[in-house]
Motif scaffolding. Structure first.
Motif: not given
Length: 328
Positions: A126, A131, A133-134, A137, A142-143, A217, A221-222
């Motif tokens: 992250d 972006h 996110h962890c 994508l 989506d992850v 993010p 969200d996560r």
């Protein structure tokens, strides 16, 4: 004895500070504390984090100085978080040998002996992705769990190459511990330990951290990969899975609102259980203390006692160096 007077008087053991110390059941120790530290690429001096008074984004030089101070105070571990100068969709700086965390790990490995403290690094994407996110994508945004595992494996090896002793995967991807363990073992790093964020909740208490790590993010969200705060049994399953995949320690994050989760995992886990006293907890105490609403020092120590009492063997806290001195 007259029935109007109590036969049992527990207050006898509370009368003086010396008596209370003598019979105290729970004592956090300096060596059980882990200091999270932020190191940022491309800055010339430490940058204060506005929402976390006393916490800074370090330069490599100031990180070394702060690390030595924490070790002198007696903390048991240092956890590094990196903020790169350049971010992209893959988080390429996360496993770049010249990346900010890898350079910092080499600095501290050269500065500190193995017996001084335990050198740890957060393992996630992250802070490194454009972006926020962890993981990687998909086209739909989506992850992608399994593609992300390949990135985590590469990051683990890069951190091990740089001298880390413990990697701490925090992305809550399914199978992350197994993928990292396999990669480390294949690369010959069988002695590098894994501290797994086994129960990391989608919490409202992370806000100040996202300022410090510059990892908020950019959309959504996560909650799609972090745990629902309503669920407890799920945390037990996550911890069991991580231990089965080779985790040497497991973590609950956040801590104070999840003491029940710490206690339930500690009752059954066959490895040490850690807890993260997160940025929101830190910020609330600091803000209240500045207003004179709480006794800051007492609040800090009381919160650490609560973690230890719940069953946490190690505590990540931004007060680690200060608390270590107070506990000594």
């Amino acid at each position: 004895m007259s029935a109007r007077y109590p036969a049992a008087r527990p207050r006898r053991l509370r009368r003086t500070p010396a008596l209370r110390r003598l019979v105290a059941e729970t004592r956090p120790r300096p060596e059980e504390l882990i200091l999270p530290m932020f190191v940022k690429e491309g800055i010339d001096e430490p940058q204060p984090v506005e929402s976390m008074p006393g916490v800074v984004q370090h330069t490599r030089d100031s990180l070394r100085a702060a690390a030595l101070d924490a070790v002198e105070a007696g903390v048991g571990g240092l956890m590094l978080f990196g903020i790169p100068a350049h971010k992209d969709e893959r988080g390429s700086a996360a496993d770049d040998p010249g990346g900010v965390v890898q350079q910092a790990l080499r600095d501290l490995s050269a500065e500190l002996g193995d017996d001084d403290t335990v050198l740890m690094a957060d393992l996630c994407l992250d802070e490194y992705t454009s972006h926020g996110h962890c993981g990687l994508l998909t086209l739909s945004g989506d992850v992608d769990n399994d593609a992300t595992l390949e990135r985590y494996a590469d990051i683990a090896v890069a951190q091990a190459d740089a001298g880390v002793q413990v990697v701490a995967p925090s992305g809550m991807m399914d199978g992350q511990v197994g993928a990292i363990r396999a990669a480390l073992d294949h690369a010959g790093y069988t002695d590098v330990a894994i501290l797994a964020y086994a129960a990391k909740y989608a919490s409202a208490f992370y806000g100040p951290f996202r300022e410090a790590a510059e990892g908020a993010p950019q959309f959504g969200d996560r909650s799609g990969y972090q745990q629902d705060p309503a669920n407890a049994t799920e945390a037990l399953r996550e911890a069991e899975l991580d231990i089965g995949e080779g985790a040497d320690m497991v973590m609950v994050k956040p801590g104070l609102a999840y003491l029940d989760i710490i206690a339930r995992i500690a009752d059954t886990a066959t490895v040490p259980v850690s807890a993260y006293q997160v940025s929101g907890e830190y910020a609330m105490v600091e803000a209240a203390a500045r207003q004179g609403w709480v006794d800051r020092e007492r609040a800090v120590l009381e919160s650490l006692v609560s973690y230890r009492r719940a069953g946490a063997r190690q505590i990540l806290t931004y007060w680690a160096a200060e608390a270590a001195r107070l506990l000594r």
